[in-house]
Write an enzyme that holds these catalytic residues in place. Structure first.
Site, PDB file in Angstrom:
ATOM      1  N   ARG A 170       7.731 -19.623  21.157  1.00 29.07           N
ATOM      2  CA  ARG A 170       7.339 -19.812  21.061  1.00 29.07           C
ATOM      3  C   ARG A 170       5.746 -18.148  20.775  1.00 29.07           C
ATOM      4  O   ARG A 170       5.895 -17.287  22.163  1.00 29.07           O
ATOM      5  CB  ARG A 170       5.829 -20.613  21.235  1.00 29.07           C
ATOM      6  CG  ARG A 170       4.591 -20.984  20.692  1.00 29.07           C
ATOM      7  CD  ARG A 170       4.060 -21.263  19.360  1.00 29.07           C
ATOM      8  NE  ARG A 170       3.337 -21.200  17.916  1.00 29.07           N
ATOM      9  CZ  ARG A 170       2.718 -22.233  18.601  1.00 29.07           C
ATOM     10  NH1 ARG A 170       2.558 -23.604  18.939  1.00 29.07           N
ATOM     11  NH2 ARG A 170       0.860 -22.163  17.521  1.00 29.07           N
ATOM     12  N   ARG A 176       6.857 -21.443  13.413  1.00 31.09           N
ATOM     13  CA  ARG A 176       6.915 -21.483  15.284  1.00 31.09           C
ATOM     14  C   ARG A 176       8.110 -22.632  15.606  1.00 31.09           C
ATOM     15  O   ARG A 176       8.350 -23.319  15.301  1.00 31.09           O
ATOM     16  CB  ARG A 176       5.534 -22.189  15.554  1.00 31.09           C
ATOM     17  CG  ARG A 176       5.637 -23.769  14.784  1.00 31.09           C
ATOM     18  CD  ARG A 176       3.970 -24.201  15.761  1.00 31.09           C
ATOM     19  NE  ARG A 176       3.046 -23.298  14.530  1.00 31.09           N
ATOM     20  CZ  ARG A 176       1.969 -23.684  14.359  1.00 31.09           C
ATOM     21  NH1 ARG A 176       1.210 -24.063  15.527  1.00 31.09           N
ATOM     22  NH2 ARG A 176       1.126 -23.139  13.205  1.00 31.09           N
ATOM     23  N   ASP A 206       5.323 -25.910  18.720  1.00 30.52           N
ATOM     24  CA  ASP A 206       4.203 -26.469  18.921  1.00 30.52           C
ATOM     25  C   ASP A 206       4.157 -28.137  19.424  1.00 30.52           C
ATOM     26  O   ASP A 206       4.675 -28.575  19.515  1.00 30.52           O
ATOM     27  CB  ASP A 206       3.576 -26.341  17.460  1.00 30.52           C
ATOM     28  CG  ASP A 206       2.231 -26.511  17.857  1.00 30.52           C
ATOM     29  OD1 ASP A 206       1.128 -26.195  18.240  1.00 30.52           O
ATOM     30  OD2 ASP A 206       1.168 -27.149  17.017  1.00 30.52           O
ATOM     31  N   ASP A 241       1.269 -30.222  20.677  1.00 25.72           N
ATOM     32  CA  ASP A 241      -0.335 -30.426  20.625  1.00 25.72           C
ATOM     33  C   ASP A 241      -0.904 -31.176  21.695  1.00 25.72           C
ATOM     34  O   ASP A 241      -0.190 -32.175  21.170  1.00 25.72           O
ATOM     35  CB  ASP A 241      -1.070 -30.576  19.855  1.00 25.72           C
ATOM     36  CG  ASP A 241      -0.899 -28.539  19.239  1.00 25.72           C
ATOM     37  OD1 ASP A 241      -0.999 -27.832  19.469  1.00 25.72           O
ATOM     38  OD2 ASP A 241      -1.034 -29.369  17.393  1.00 25.72           O
TER      39      ASP A 241
END
Length: 159
Positions: free
Chosen positions: A81, A90, A93, A95
């Site tokens: 990344r 990307r 990811d 989160d």
């Protein structure tokens, strides 16, 4: 419950999601307890890019929120990344969406994630695995999804 959102739109998107889950589960202090189906979603923010695959997982850990964030960032980096464009393409990811319903705001981390209630690509998979879970102001994930202003397409991925 601790929720992580995963997304990928570069390379083998499904393999990228599976690899991230595998790396999280290999960490000595993290156990992946539950994961949603994979959903294909149109890009958010920057529209001129390939569609994403997204999923939400539930993990168990004794790591503090910022320690878990560090693990997620390390895995993102390890998988290639790069952060060149906000909301851009990307490889992966990861989160941190919600951490045991704790609220916090530091320079590095805001919990719950400040935008998760506004994004169908998070709420749809999250509702699949924890629809009745209360996440914000007495609202369940299903309630948030019903009120979500996001009109983007989120479809179950069968690839």
């Amino acid at each position: 419950m601790i929720f992580l959102g995963l997304g990928s739109n570069i390379g083998n998107r499904k393999q990228n999601l599976m690899r991230a889950i595998e790396l999280l589960n290999q960490h000595n202090d993290i156990i992946v307890r539950k994961f949603s189906s994979i959903y294909e979603t149109e890009p958010y923010g920057v529209k001129e890019q390939d569609d994403f695959l997204n999923a939400v997982i539930v993990v168990e850990t004794k790591l503090f929120p910022e320690e878990l964030l560090d693990v997620c960032l390390t895995i993102e980096s390890r998988m290639g990344r790069t952060r060149e464009l906000r909301w851009g393409p990307r490889v992966i990811d990861i989160d941190l969406l919600s951490y045991n319903n704790e609220a916090m705001h530091t320079e590095r981390l805001t919990l719950p994630h400040p935008f998760f209630a506004l994004r169908k690509f998070v709420l749809v998979p999250m509702a699949e695995i924890a629809g009745d879970f209360i996440v914000s102001d007495g609202m369940t994930v299903k309630n948030l999804l019903m009120q979500c202003p996001d009109s983007s397409n989120v479809t179950l991925y069968f690839g």
